[in-house]
Design a protein around this motif. Sequence first.
Motif, short mmCIF file in Angstrom:
data_model
loop_
_atom_site.label_atom_id
_atom_site.label_comp_id
_atom_site.label_asym_id
_atom_site.label_seq_id
_atom_site.Cartn_x
_atom_site.Cartn_y
_atom_site.Cartn_z
N ALA A 424 -5.67 -6.72 -62.69
CA ALA A 424 -4.92 -7.55 -61.75
C ALA A 424 -3.42 -7.29 -61.86
CB ALA A 424 -5.23 -9.03 -62.01
N ALA A 425 -2.95 -7.13 -63.11
CA ALA A 425 -1.53 -6.85 -63.32
C ALA A 425 -1.15 -5.48 -62.75
CB ALA A 425 -1.20 -6.93 -64.80
N LEU A 426 -2.02 -4.49 -62.95
CA LEU A 426 -1.75 -3.15 -62.44
C LEU A 426 -1.67 -3.14 -60.91
CD1 LEU A 426 -4.06 -0.97 -64.71
CD2 LEU A 426 -1.57 -0.97 -64.70
N VAL A 427 -2.57 -3.86 -60.25
CA VAL A 427 -2.57 -3.93 -58.79
C VAL A 427 -1.29 -4.59 -58.30
CG1 VAL A 427 -3.72 -4.93 -56.79
CG2 VAL A 427 -5.07 -3.87 -58.60
N ALA A 428 -0.87 -5.66 -58.98
CA ALA A 428 0.36 -6.35 -58.58
C ALA A 428 1.57 -5.45 -58.79
CB ALA A 428 0.52 -7.64 -59.39
N GLU A 429 1.61 -4.73 -59.91
CA GLU A 429 2.72 -3.81 -60.18
C GLU A 429 2.77 -2.71 -59.13
OE1 GLU A 429 1.99 -2.40 -64.09
OE2 GLU A 429 2.29 -4.37 -65.04
N VAL A 457 -14.45 0.00 -63.48
CA VAL A 457 -13.37 -0.64 -62.72
C VAL A 457 -13.97 -1.65 -61.75
CG1 VAL A 457 -11.46 -0.27 -61.12
CG2 VAL A 457 -11.89 1.38 -62.96
N GLN A 458 -15.04 -1.23 -61.08
CA GLN A 458 -15.72 -2.12 -60.15
C GLN A 458 -16.24 -3.36 -60.89
OE1 GLN A 458 -16.24 -0.84 -56.77
NE2 GLN A 458 -16.80 -2.91 -56.17
N ALA A 459 -16.79 -3.15 -62.11
CA ALA A 459 -17.33 -4.29 -62.87
C ALA A 459 -16.24 -5.26 -63.29
CB ALA A 459 -18.08 -3.76 -64.10
N ALA A 460 -15.00 -4.77 -63.40
CA ALA A 460 -13.89 -5.63 -63.85
C ALA A 460 -13.21 -6.37 -62.71
CB ALA A 460 -12.87 -4.79 -64.61
N LEU A 461 -13.66 -6.16 -61.47
CA LEU A 461 -13.03 -6.85 -60.33
C LEU A 461 -13.29 -8.35 -60.38
CD1 LEU A 461 -13.92 -4.44 -57.39
CD2 LEU A 461 -11.72 -4.66 -58.56
N ARG A 462 -12.24 -9.13 -60.19
CA ARG A 462 -12.36 -10.57 -60.10
C ARG A 462 -11.58 -11.01 -58.86
NH1 ARG A 462 -15.29 -9.06 -63.35
NH2 ARG A 462 -15.70 -9.79 -65.48
N PRO A 463 -12.13 -11.99 -58.09
CA PRO A 463 -11.41 -12.44 -56.89
C PRO A 463 -9.96 -12.81 -57.25
CG PRO A 463 -13.57 -13.45 -57.03
CD PRO A 463 -13.34 -12.75 -58.32
N PRO A 464 -8.99 -12.43 -56.43
CA PRO A 464 -9.15 -11.89 -55.07
C PRO A 464 -9.19 -10.37 -54.99
CG PRO A 464 -6.85 -12.38 -55.46
CD PRO A 464 -7.57 -12.76 -56.73
N LEU A 465 -9.36 -9.67 -56.12
CA LEU A 465 -9.39 -8.22 -56.07
C LEU A 465 -10.68 -7.73 -55.43
CD1 LEU A 465 -8.00 -7.10 -59.55
CD2 LEU A 465 -6.75 -7.56 -57.44
N ARG A 466 -10.56 -6.64 -54.68
CA ARG A 466 -11.72 -5.98 -54.09
C ARG A 466 -11.38 -4.52 -53.86
NH1 ARG A 466 -11.59 -6.29 -48.11
NH2 ARG A 466 -9.51 -7.02 -47.51
N VAL A 467 -12.39 -3.69 -53.63
CA VAL A 467 -12.16 -2.27 -53.37
C VAL A 467 -12.33 -2.01 -51.88
CG1 VAL A 467 -13.01 0.07 -53.76
CG2 VAL A 467 -12.85 -1.52 -55.67
N VAL A 468 -11.31 -1.39 -51.28
CA VAL A 468 -11.34 -1.03 -49.86
C VAL A 468 -10.94 0.44 -49.76
CG1 VAL A 468 -10.40 -1.45 -47.57
CG2 VAL A 468 -10.76 -3.38 -49.15
N ASP A 469 -11.85 1.26 -49.23
CA ASP A 469 -11.56 2.69 -49.04
C ASP A 469 -11.06 3.35 -50.31
OD1 ASP A 469 -12.31 2.51 -46.36
OD2 ASP A 469 -10.27 2.00 -45.71
N GLY A 470 -11.72 3.06 -51.43
CA GLY A 470 -11.38 3.71 -52.69
C GLY A 470 -10.14 3.20 -53.36
N ARG A 471 -9.63 2.05 -52.93
CA ARG A 471 -8.43 1.46 -53.53
C ARG A 471 -8.69 0.00 -53.87
NH1 ARG A 471 -3.42 4.17 -52.44
NH2 ARG A 471 -3.80 6.19 -51.44
N VAL A 472 -8.07 -0.44 -54.95
CA VAL A 472 -8.20 -1.83 -55.37
C VAL A 472 -7.07 -2.61 -54.73
CG1 VAL A 472 -8.35 -3.43 -57.31
CG2 VAL A 472 -9.14 -1.07 -57.58
N VAL A 473 -7.44 -3.60 -53.93
CA VAL A 473 -6.45 -4.43 -53.24
C VAL A 473 -6.66 -5.88 -53.63
CG1 VAL A 473 -6.34 -2.84 -51.30
CG2 VAL A 473 -7.92 -4.76 -51.21
N ALA A 474 -5.62 -6.68 -53.41
CA ALA A 474 -5.70 -8.10 -53.72
C ALA A 474 -5.98 -8.87 -52.45
CB ALA A 474 -4.40 -8.59 -54.36
N GLY A 475 -7.18 -9.39 -52.34
CA GLY A 475 -7.55 -10.21 -51.19
C GLY A 475 -7.43 -9.45 -49.90
N ALA A 476 -6.64 -9.99 -48.97
CA ALA A 476 -6.47 -9.37 -47.65
C ALA A 476 -5.33 -8.37 -47.64
CB ALA A 476 -6.22 -10.46 -46.60
N ALA A 477 -4.89 -7.94 -48.83
CA ALA A 477 -3.73 -7.05 -48.90
C ALA A 477 -3.89 -5.79 -48.07
CB ALA A 477 -3.45 -6.68 -50.36
N ALA A 478 -5.11 -5.34 -47.90
CA ALA A 478 -5.31 -4.11 -47.14
C ALA A 478 -4.91 -4.28 -45.69
CB ALA A 478 -6.78 -3.67 -47.22
#
Length: 600
Positions: A424-429, A457-478
């Motif tokens: 989560a910290a990496l995605v925010a950074e 990485v997929q197993a470590a996803l916790r809301p609001p993180l999700r994978v969209v098109d091979g990238r980890v995004v936060a919620g509706a960030a995509a």
Amino acid sequence: MHVVATAGHVDHGKSSLVRALTGTDPDRLAEEKRRGLTIDLGFAWAQMPGAGTVAFVDVPGHASFVPTTLAGVGPVPVALLVVAADGGWMPQSAEHLAALDALGVRHGLLVVTRADLADPAGALAAAREQLAGTTLAGVPAVACSAVTGAGLPELRSALAGVLAAVPAPPADAPVRLWVDRAFTVRGAGTVVTGTLGAGTLRGGDELDLATAAGVRRVRVRGLQSLEQDVAQARGVARVAVNLRGVDRGDVTRGDALLTPGWSVRTGVVDVRCPGGSSGADGEPEPLPARVVVHAGSAAVPARTRPLGTDGPDLLVRLQLAAPLPLVLGDRLLLRDPTRHLVLGAGVVLDVRPPALRRRGAAAARAADLHGLHGEPDETSELRRRRVVRGADLRAMGVDVRTAPVAGDWHVAPGLLEQVAQRLAALVAEHAAADPLQPGLPVEEARRALALPDRALVQAALRPPLRVVDGRVVAGAAAGELPPRVARAVAAVLDDLAARPFAAPDAERLRELGLGRSELAAAVRAGRLERVAEGVVLAPGALRLAARELAGLPQPFTASQARGALGTSRRVALPLLQALDAARLTARDPDDRRRVLAGAE
């Protein structure tokens, strides 16, 4: 079946004792019979009251044949330690006892032979004193004569009592059969023999044959036990295995037949071993730089690298001259070949140890191994290894009871939650550093988290993180854009509202601050539709264009299309190409086009 190995000094009557108990001469070589000296391993068996079938592995007692002796004793759980009444305790008596003690043999019988030649009391007392403090301390003792038969009934009775106390090995355990003989039988091919300590062998089984040259898959063509054909054999048992498609030269003593995937063939192991007497500073004495490692029927030279100490024990890395199939908790007999001295046992703590490359790595490794004694505990192994496949744990000898978190991956308790927080910290950074990017690439996240597989990485996803098109995004960030870019895109959409195919030109895009990155982000977010480099329209523009062009006489020219869409040649040509690629229109040989059925 029970399997018993003899041990004791040369010419103390081991073979004569086996012959008296079984009626079979275990010495099978012509030279052995000529010299009256056991040179290689001998085998004999008999039915014994109260014990059933008992097979004996008769070993050489001469100092020159200690490696052969250890090849016979290594896989066998019960020993007859033989001392002659007229010879007493001798050097090979001591070395054989040290080997049995190092191997952890706890079931056995002290036999004082040649009781017809001397009073056995002295030899018995001396042997008892030597056994004190070893794994064989307190075992039953019998005096007998293989010549007169005196004491043999008592010996058989005592042996039956010892064998009754030996726990039966699990029939469903993995097979690890150490080869002690290999030969060719005419019409059958290559046959190997060994002591099956646990598990079950069946005709037709596929096994791994582990040799110094590597591992290959082989099939059991046939089985014999005590010279009788059998459909299956369960440990403990003496077995002869006929292997299909294996040349005699491909297998030798010290190789092993293995259940596939249930051991690790390794050339480097970390072990705990006794340090011997303490030096002047109270620290245990180190091992010699070079030793011979005995495992099962194998004997392999090894270099030692001290890691540290743990109480009176040494923590040592062994670098084997040839790899061996080992599991956690195996006891390796360590022997000094220059002094002809058994040094003790090395208990295997790790069959897949990490490399020691940095200064201080050995001391850090010793701290990591502190308190370990070779028990294959899943929780302990997970904490030390952090992330490991279940198949690898089982190959190490670990009973895997937890469920994998992804695929066959198992992780240390609590580790996945730590990884989730770090992710989560990496995605925010990543979002703060480059807000126009749609998210953190999964592969980049895997590397940053030091994970071996993207599935983790997929197993470590916790809301609001999700994978969209091979990238980890936060919620509706995509689908979100930075406010500045969102306002510019809104202005473009306002321009297109009245003239939907009048794409903004380069000057208008510069005026709005929409460069290549900003346009790409808007297209990924679904806010604009890219027609060509620098040409963007509102979402749904292709379908809208097809409907407009459907009203033209079919087929139509590019000029007619440009007029119908109310746009410039700069936009019309790439738009028509995009319609072709989307299979909304089709281009005729004369460069005219038609709208395909259903496109409008």
